[in-house]
Scaffold this active site. Structure first.
Site: not given
Length: 334
Positions: A213, A300
């Site tokens: 995306d 992350e």
């Protein structure tokens, strides 16, 4: 006396007629001369226009000759931008052609939805420009789908196609927001296992988590090959900001902080698209995987804290001042 008067009138008439004749001849000659001048002027303008057209044509032929020496396919040449075109041709040759640089292993989790094909098509058009590129696509499904199978087979890319479903308890419900549960964990971990099982220390490479995306500039991958251990850079349109980015020291490019408003307390407040890890680090840090049972937005940080520390991060993209990737999630059309 009368005869003399008639003779005088006749003389006057002849004089006037002669004067008219002389005037007419003079006027005709003037018109002819002006006509010649006009024709000459138009011919001169046409000649100059032809000279300019010939000059531009010769420039176009020269540019095309230079381009065709470097490119093995037809090239459209615009004479007005021939110099710029030659620069573009030279840059084109740097992309998509195998060289001695590291291989970029781009990991892309994906799942079935109306915009899936559009998202993946956008990505592969950019990835085709990247030399030494290996696309690892992992579907969140029980089986590989025909859509992704056919798209990859026709892409012209080097790729690995896998599938592994997300456990039921971690799948998003119909009315759940995307941030309620972690996404892509199972798929990214499957890709990391494939890398560790199939590659070794003799291979030069960089691992990047390229979600489907996002929108990627080809310039990003020129930066990525510079990664020695863990490189970072800005990401556009993410985290509630126009640009979320590391803050780098101008002299050393070392990361001194982060410009982030979404959970800035995270160990690494950075988007998934904002970093890449050298392949050797992935092979060394065998315990480095993503996890489910962590707070939202910490995916992350989960992987980065296992492979590096803040003071080891390498700020790229001109000291973290340029944006080469954007979080451009496509809106569901239904």
């Amino acid at each position: 006396m009368q005869i003399k008067q008639q003779s005088s009138n006749m003389t006057n008439k002849i004089g006037k007629s002669f004067s008219r004749l002389v005037y007419s001849i003079s006027l005709s000659r003037t018109i002819v001369v002006l006509g010649f001048v006009f024709v000459f002027w138009q011919s001169w303008k046409y000649m100059k226009a032809q000279e300019e057209l010939t000059r531009q044509s010769l420039e176009a032929i020269k540019a095309a000759f230079i381009a065709c020496k470097n490119v093995k396919e037809p090239v459209h040449v615009s004479s007005a931008t021939s110099a710029r075109m030659c620069d573009s041709i030279g840059e084109y040759n740097e992309f998509g052609e195998t060289n001695d640089g590291p291989t970029i292993f781009a990991i892309t989790p994906t799942f079935t939805r109306p915009v899936q094909e559009a998202e993946l098509t956008r990505l592969l058009q950019t990835f085709l420009l990247v030399p030494n590129f290996h696309w690892i696509v992992i579907e969140d499904s029980e089986e590989k789908t025909p859509l992704v199978t056919n798209l990859l087979a026709e892409s012209g890319l080097t790729y690995t196609h896998m599938n592994t479903p997300t456990p039921i308890r971690y799948k998003l419900g119909k009315n759940e927001q995307v941030w309620n549960k972690p996404r892509g964990v199972e798929q990214r971990n499957a890709a990391l296992r494939w890398i560790r099982n199939n590659l070794n220390e003799s291979r030069s490479g960089v691992v990047y988590f390229a979600d489907d995306d996002n929108t990627y500039s080809r310039q990003l991958f020129k930066e990525m090959v510079k990664v020695e251990r863990v490189g970072v850079w800005p990401v556009g349109l993410v985290g509630g900001l126009m640009v979320e980015k590391p803050i780098c020291d101008e002299a050393t490019s070392k990361v001194t902080g982060f410009n982030a408003i979404l959970k800035p307390e995270r160990p690494f407040p950075i988007d998934m698209a904002g970093f890449a890890i050298n392949l050797q680090v992935i092979l060394e840090k065998e315990e480095a995987y993503f996890a489910y049972d962590i707070p939202s937005g910490f995916q992350e940080s989960e992987i980065l804290k296992k492979v590096t520390s803040r003071d080891e991060l390498e700020g790229l993209a001109r000291g973290c001042t340029e944006v080469y990737v954007w979080h451009t999630r496509t809106e569901n059309p239904f």
